[in-house]
Structures are given as C-alpha cells and as structure tokens.
Scaffold this motif. Sequence first.
Motif, PDB file in Angstrom:
ATOM      1  N   TYR A  34      42.782  20.645  65.846  1.00 43.42           N
ATOM      2  CA  TYR A  34      41.327  20.544  65.776  1.00 43.42           C
ATOM      3  C   TYR A  34      40.855  19.414  64.871  1.00 43.42           C
ATOM      4  O   TYR A  34      39.814  18.793  65.154  1.00 43.42           O
ATOM      5  N   VAL A  35      41.592  19.118  63.787  1.00 37.83           N
ATOM      6  CA  VAL A  35      41.211  17.965  62.958  1.00 37.83           C
ATOM      7  C   VAL A  35      41.421  16.678  63.737  1.00 37.83           C
ATOM      8  O   VAL A  35      40.556  15.784  63.748  1.00 37.83           O
ATOM      9  N   ASN A  36      42.545  16.531  64.406  1.00 33.68           N
ATOM     10  CA  ASN A  36      42.806  15.318  65.169  1.00 33.68           C
ATOM     11  C   ASN A  36      41.853  15.179  66.358  1.00 33.68           C
ATOM     12  O   ASN A  36      41.552  14.061  66.804  1.00 33.68           O
ATOM     13  N   ALA A  37      41.361  16.318  66.899  1.00 35.15           N
ATOM     14  CA  ALA A  37      40.401  16.246  68.009  1.00 35.15           C
ATOM     15  C   ALA A  37      39.097  15.582  67.580  1.00 35.15           C
ATOM     16  O   ALA A  37      38.381  15.009  68.417  1.00 35.15           O
ATOM     17  N   ARG A  38      38.787  15.645  66.288  1.00 36.77           N
ATOM     18  CA  ARG A  38      37.567  15.013  65.784  1.00 36.77           C
ATOM     19  C   ARG A  38      37.622  13.477  65.894  1.00 36.77           C
ATOM     20  O   ARG A  38      36.608  12.802  65.736  1.00 36.77           O
ATOM     21  N   GLN A  39      38.815  12.939  66.117  1.00 35.47           N
ATOM     22  CA  GLN A  39      38.912  11.482  66.238  1.00 35.47           C
ATOM     23  C   GLN A  39      38.079  10.964  67.408  1.00 35.47           C
ATOM     24  O   GLN A  39      37.594   9.841  67.381  1.00 35.47           O
ATOM     25  N   SER A  40      37.928  11.799  68.414  1.00 33.64           N
ATOM     26  CA  SER A  40      37.107  11.393  69.577  1.00 33.64           C
ATOM     27  C   SER A  40      35.630  11.282  69.214  1.00 33.64           C
ATOM     28  O   SER A  40      34.847  10.682  69.963  1.00 33.64           O
ATOM     29  N   LYS A  41      35.258  11.856  68.067  1.00 38.44           N
ATOM     30  CA  LYS A  41      33.870  11.784  67.606  1.00 38.44           C
ATOM     31  C   LYS A  41      33.723  10.841  66.418  1.00 38.44           C
ATOM     32  O   LYS A  41      32.740  10.897  65.684  1.00 38.44           O
ATOM     33  N   GLY A  42      34.754   9.987  66.199  1.00 39.24           N
ATOM     34  CA  GLY A  42      34.660   8.969  65.160  1.00 39.24           C
ATOM     35  C   GLY A  42      35.388   9.262  63.867  1.00 39.24           C
ATOM     36  O   GLY A  42      35.360   8.453  62.936  1.00 39.24           O
ATOM     37  N   SER A  43      36.051  10.409  63.766  1.00 39.96           N
ATOM     38  CA  SER A  43      36.796  10.713  62.535  1.00 39.96           C
ATOM     39  C   SER A  43      37.994   9.767  62.385  1.00 39.96           C
ATOM     40  O   SER A  43      38.649   9.404  63.375  1.00 39.96           O
ATOM     41  N   ASN A  44      38.290   9.385  61.151  1.00 40.53           N
ATOM     42  CA  ASN A  44      39.452   8.524  60.900  1.00 40.53           C
ATOM     43  C   ASN A  44      40.575   9.293  60.199  1.00 40.53           C
ATOM     44  O   ASN A  44      41.416   8.711  59.519  1.00 40.53           O
ATOM     45  N   ILE A  45      40.605  10.603  60.362  1.00 38.65           N
ATOM     46  CA  ILE A  45      41.624  11.447  59.742  1.00 38.65           C
ATOM     47  C   ILE A  45      42.648  11.846  60.807  1.00 38.65           C
ATOM     48  O   ILE A  45      42.280  12.352  61.874  1.00 38.65           O
ATOM     49  N   ASN A  46      43.935  11.637  60.481  1.00 40.09           N
ATOM     50  CA  ASN A  46      45.012  11.992  61.402  1.00 40.09           C
ATOM     51  C   ASN A  46      46.055  12.819  60.649  1.00 40.09           C
ATOM     52  O   ASN A  46      46.554  12.404  59.605  1.00 40.09           O
TER      53      ASN A  46
END
Length: 1008
Positions: A313-325
């Motif tokens: 779920y944290v990595n899924a936020r990358q599609s919304k601009g998050s830079n956390i992997n």
Amino acid sequence: MALYYGVSLFALLNFLVGVLSFPTMEQGSTCGYESCNKEKPGMINVHLIPHTHDDVGWIITVDQYYYKQVQWILDGVVAELKADPSKRFIYVEQAFFTRWYDEQDEATRNDVKMLVNEGRLEFILGGWSMNDEAATHYTAIIDNHKIGFEFLRQTFGECGRPRIGWQIDPFGHSREQASIFAQFGFDGLFFGRLDYQDKEQREKDKTMEFVWEASPNNLGSKANLFTGVLPNFYNPPRDFCFDISCFSFNPMIKDNPKLHDYNVDEMVDLFINTTNDQAKAYRTKHLIMTMGSDFNYVQAHMFFKEMDKLIKYVNARQSKGSNINLLYSTPSCYLKKLNEDDLVWTTKQDDFFPYADRPHTFWTGYFTSRPALKFFSRTINSFFQSVKQMGAWANAAKNETIQKELHHLGAVVGVSEHHDAITGTSKQAVAFDYAQRLSEGITSGKVVIQNYYDYLMPDYHSTSAPEQVICENLNSSICSVTESGNKIFQVNLYNPLARPVQYVVRVPVTGSSYAVYTPNATVQSDTFPLSDETKGLIPKSSQRATYELVFTASVPAVGYTSYFVERTSNKESASREAKRSDDTVLQGKYVSVKFSSDGQMASLSSSASNAEVPLQQSFLYYPAHGGECVSDDTKQPSGAYIFRPVDNSHVKIGITKWEGTYKGKIVQEARQKFGDWASQVVRVYQDKPYVEVEWTVGPIPIEDGIGKEVVTRYSIPNFGNNGVFYTDSNGREILERRLNYRPTWKLNQTEPVAGNFFPVNAMIGIKSTKSDLDFTVLTDRSHGGSSLNDGDVEIMLHRRLLYDDCKGVGEALNETAYGRGLIVRGKHYLLLNKISQAARQYRPLAQEVFLRPQITFSSEQLSRDAYFQMYKSSVSSLYQQFPSNIHLLTLEAVPGEPVVPSPPGTTPYLLRLEHFYESGEDAALSKPVTVDLEKLLYSYPIRGIHELALGANILASDVHRLSWKTKNDKPAKDQAKPLQFEGMNTLVTLGPMEILTLQVDIVSNRRS
C-alpha cells in the motif's frame, strides 16, 4: 598468503586438489551484495530489516528463552522465507542458532543452506552472543565471535560469513570493539544506543552515519569502520510493530473495505510521515528501518503478512506522486547502497561512553554491578586462554573428546560476555545460571588440563600424571587438597605467557610449618595467619585453613613448573612464620608504603619514579537514589544499570582498626579494617614493582533503608592532573578522559558524579602536570572509575541497591549469599612511575594480572625424590622467549577443516601474535619488531603459514572491505603492507597494537 616447502610432488598434487575442491560457495549462489532486492532510482528507498534480538539470558535463562521463544521464531521465519523469494531476514546469536540447527532434519538443513546461499537468510555479527562493550576483555570479544564464525564457516562456507557488526543493544560502545570488527573484515557497524544529547546533535547535523577511526595512532585505516546509528534504537517505528507482543496496543493494517476499522490510508499516511521525518536526519535517499525487536517473530507469519501489506500500500502511493519505496532488505544491502553513493563522511575517534538515555539517567552502574560475577567471568576467560594452549601442546586436534570440551568451554565464555550477563543486569536467578555455566566450564577445562599433564609430565616411569585438582575458591583461601590434612601435596603452575614469570603463590594450609621443594633446592617460603576477614568470607564449617603458605614460583614461558610441598617439623627447612608488629612501613626492593600511627596510608615511593608522594586511601559510599518508574527523570532511581547518587554526595568510611604489619621474606603486608563491613590488606613484595591492595567489601548494610555504591579512592594531594585521567578500552588501547567533557558534542552535565564514570577494564591512571609522574591502578576485573578531584583515582567496588531502575530487569540489585549480603574480594595494583617509563611497567603487569598461571594441585603420596624421578618438574614449549613487546595471544588446535587445507602429515594450528604497545608509548618497546616463527615453536617444523583475518574464518588476502571517503584532513596512519611469505621465510614483523592471525601447519610428530 602462504608458504609451502619440503612437500613431495604427489603430496603437492593432493594438496592442490584439496584446495580446488574445498567448498566456499554453492554453485549458483547469489549471497552477499549480489543478492539484494532492487531499489527504485530517484526515490527514497526504505530498507525494511526484519530481525529479532534474542538475549542469551536476561529475564529468564538461556535455555528458557530457547524453548519458550527462539525455536518458534526460527521455525516460522524459515517457513516464511521459503514461501517468498523477496523476503529477507537476519539472525545474530549463534548460541541459539547452532542449537536450533542441530535439532533439524536433513531436509530443513538443506532449506536453510539454500536460503543462506541465496542471501535471503543472512547472518549478521556472527558472535555466540551480542557481547557487552564496557566490561569485556578484548580476548573474550575475539573468542566470542570466533566460535560463532567457525560454526558458520564449517556449515555454510563463504555465504555464512558475517560482514556487518550489529551491536544494537549494548549500553554504550567501545572504540576497541570497532577496531576488532574492522580487523574481522567487517564492512560496517550498526548500533542502537547512544547518549540522548549526542543523538539529538547528530540528527541536527545529519551525522548519524560516519567513519569511526578506531585506532588512529596505531593501526590507521586498517581499523576504520563505517558506523551507523539506527533511528529507532532497534525497534520498528512507532505504531508499526506487527509482532504478537505488540498486538494489544499497535494497530494492524486493516485492508478490507467492508470492515468498519478499515485504516489503509491512515496507516500509509502515518508511515510516509514517519519516513519523511527520519529522512531529515540522514544524508542519502536510502533509509534503514528495523522491523523487529526483542524475541519478535514468534508468530512470523503475522509479522511478514503485515509487512507485505505495508509494502503493497505504501508503494501503491507512487502512482499518486509519492517518492517513498519500500523493500525487504538487510543491513549489508543498505550499507552497499550508501557506499555506491560515494559521499564524503565525517569521522570520529573517541568512544560512546558513558551512555545516558535521558537527564539524570547514566548507565554507569553496570560497569560494576555483580562484581563477583564479573571476576568469575574474567577468571574463566583467562582460564580458557591457558586451556586452549594446553590442548594444542597435547595434540588435542586429533582428540574429539578434548575438542568437545574446548568447544563447550568456549561457548561458556561466549554466553558470559553477553550484554546482560557480564554486565550484571539480569535477574538474580539468571545470574545464578550464568555462574553455574561458568563452573561447568571449569569442569570441561579440567579434562583438557589432565590430558596436557598426562602427555607432558610422565618421565618414562608412568603413563599418566597425578590427578589434577582445580581449587575454585582460592580467592577465599579454600582448597580441599592443601587443607584436608595431607602432609604432602604438589602445586603445578602453567604459564600461558610467552615469557617466564615469577609468580607469588598463596596456598591455604592448616599449620605454619611447611617446606617447598624443586628437584634440586628448597624454595624460600613464608606462612601468614589468615585474617579474621578471610575466615569470615564463608561459614565456619567450610573453613579449615588457619594459614596461607606463600612462595615465589618460577614458571617458564608457555610451560609448567611443579613444586613439592611437605608439612615438616624441621625448623631449618620450614617456612618462616610472619609475626604481627606495630611497624608502619612496608619496604621492598622497588616500592615502599608508609602508614600513619593510626593505620592510614600516608605515602608511596618507588625506585622507578625516584620519588615519594603522599598517598591517601579511603573507602566511601554514595547513598543510592530511590525513586519510581515515571516519566519524570528527576525521580530516576539507582539500579543494576543506572548509577545515581543522592545529591552527588558521599559518606566516608573511616578506619576503625589498625591490625599492624606482618613481614615475611617474600612479602610484607599491613591489615586495615574500615567500619564493620570493609577491610583491606596492603602488600609490598620484595621483588615486585607494585603495591598490591586486596580489598574486601560486604555485607553492605541496608537496614537504614538506603542502597549504597561503595568506592575506594586513592588520593595524591596537589598532583595536578587537572581533571584529565586515562582508562583502557577493553584491555588494549588507552583513552584520555576529561571531566564534564565529550570530544564530539557539547555536554549538558546533569549528574556530576555518575556522568563522569567510565569503564575500567584493566587500568585507570592519572598524569601529573607538575612533575614527571604517572600513577596507575590495575584491576583484576571490570569496574567503573573516575578522577573527580585533583590527584584522585576513584574505583567503584560493590553495589547493593533497594530499587529497580526501570530498565527492564524488574528487581533491585540486592545480592546475598549464606543468608546475608554478598561479600566481594578483589585486588588492585598500584604503580608510580615516570610518565615516559609507565607503559613498560603497566603493559606487562596487566598481562600478568589477566593471564595468571593456571594453578592445579595434586596429592601424590610419594617421597620427594620418587616424585621428581617419576614426573618432569618443568617443561617449556617454546624454543626461545618472545621479544618483550610481543604477546602470544592465541595458540590452539584447529578443529575440523582449516581455512586452507593442510599438507599431508601436518596439523593446523591457530596462532595469534600481538604487539601490545601503542605508538609512541615507549621509546624502545613501541617500535616494530620482527620474530622468527620457526625459532619460537620448539621442535615443531612448519610446513605452511597463511595469514587470516582476526576472526580466523577467511584468508587475509581474500578480505576486500568497502572503502569510504572522509572529511578528515589528516589521513589516518596506514598499517604496513600485508606480510609476504616466500621460500623458506618464517619471519613476521608487527607494528604497534597489531595482531597477526596465522594458520600454521606443523609437522605432526606426536602421538594422538
């Protein structure tokens, strides 16, 4: 590097085949840095580190932890790793893992080997336990790791070799520990605990990661180690512990939208905010996040399932601009990424003592807690060094029984060095278990000792030596052989040092008329009446001795000497009985001590310093602070970990009885009593350059409802050390200490006494700014110490407390024995020298204090002539004495397959040589020195020499550590290039503080 000569072509071919076929890594293995999960470029990559911290005893015993928790942790983790190739896990404590692995069937073992070879299960640190760093001697640190390394090497090959130090829980960190790790070939070190003020400053400066220059003046870059401070001690971030132990108070990730408690967005937001906060304190876009804690993963599936959700779920936020992997990782994979960034790092040259986790809360009490256990642990460590040598000389490499006993003894030492064992910070029941294990280690060592004497002592008239008895309570003047009515007994002493020693033997006996013999002479001896304090150490029913027989034994280098003792009525040959007098001077050839008329120590003089100084000595105690376990740090109590005196004030214990002096030909002594529960004997030996102070403290009274921290203080008025003093680092390099000062950050001192105590492992000293004088005190165990006032050397001896200090142990440090408070006895050795000459006095003496001859007794009822005809009285295993600045640190047989296969007809031995002076410490003895191995090892032809890393688990030439750029303008002093052995060369050269580790293949010309 290697040397071979004198080997036939056929044997050489066989040897080469052995080299080519020796397993180092399974076919297709991708362990190490090649096995890491991939990061995503341009993002903040969070390395999740699944781990468990498994204390080798603390609240419950080692065995109880294994059966209640550890076996289930390893069962579950292996199953989870098998099911998902992306998952990673690290494991540390080999005392537990070896036990679990031995219990597994072949299929499970093969699964584990597969996981190790693929880098999915990684061994970090590799020690038998995660050792303490304040109270441990460097020899024990090396041995603790070597026994773990050896299991991993023999079982998993190169993929099992640890590359990272992981000291996440010890309560402060020593510079010598970092140096040892670097010499193991480690690429880095991570730890969890450092002073709260230091951490706050490092977070602001983004210096949580740095290069530790652990031996800047001696080993140089060879001892440099990249070091990282973990952000959350070693726990998961707050609210992200997914272990069963956290289930009741931490939210889980509830990802079913049909449930009322659905919280995915909330948990992802919280984790991203936590990550961004952590990133502010670190320099790179790689972040380390520990996911585990004490005995976590008993239900491994739960923890991993929740981490899977977190990653998803944290990595899924990358599609919304998050830079956390997020990715599963290990400390080594994280370290490799930092190294690839090629940054320039800050450096540090001091250590991390003392440690405080909040104001008024200095973890300096454990430097002294359980002083009897600390002495027992130090004694067994010393015992182990001798026993390893004795096993090697007796050809123990080919004796499986002996190897089993040596392994057991090594494991005992490893457990005892754990950071809740030697520290004295376990529950009392667990401390008893540690003591029992140490005692069992003596039993194992006795088997090896008997084997040694059976092999070397018989002189063609017998096939075995007399039965050797170890008297474990000589410190209390108890020995069944010497005080049981035997008119004849023998004293056998083994010296592990590579130089002869003159050792003063003290033996409890039942009368005052004894004679001591060698084959050709009567040995001068004295008898001293036992003091009332000695008689009171144990119940009267167990105390039979009335005197101590004292004589000086001459023991050869790395060998033994046997003395024949007989009770006699012949006054001409008998020992001289020391009588009490009112004389107030103790005088030897090299030192003297004067006392005042009421028995106070008054002055000390020595020929080495050509000076006499006023020396006062006193006992005092700090009333211990009571309190409660609340958030208010001003109510912090003193306990097993924490030293906190009330108002930083002390109470002096005045001398109450002057018992006069007793003078023999070998030693003179004065006896003093302080109050009802402290006493000491001050001794000056005829031929020794030091003053020996034997202190006895206890039972510490608590009837007034006040716990007490008991200290001895040696004071030289107007000495002029200006708040500067010196302590050793784990028995090796000497560090400068300053009152109310830390070299790398500005200290706000909240505890002027406790905050100025430092670990004293072997010595503490002061140097005068007004004269060329050095005053040093050597100790027989670890203590806490300081110099709070000009000319003072203060050492904490014993503690008895009434409150738990709220750090987890859950009980007060209130030791008892025989139905009363514990009585503890120990020794200090006082040296007064010129500053330029001090090291050549305290360096060899510190070795003699630690590596005392191993004494055993026998009661062979033969005449003196018959005994010496049947048994050799003295044997040395060295061809010649070592140079005076070189120490034989290790000599032991190599069990199993050596690192490099040995040529046919040879036996591999592990040999460590140590240059034990620092650079510039002595005008002559600090210089590099060359020795010839073949001339030292008498009658044992050498056929191969291979330099190993300090941990003895890899060739030194195969160690390729990561390199780091630093901001240090002055480059660290580099060590000389690696030694090269070519042709017939058996010469080795060592520089200051260098330890050379060798596999030496010796022709097997002795019986099994």
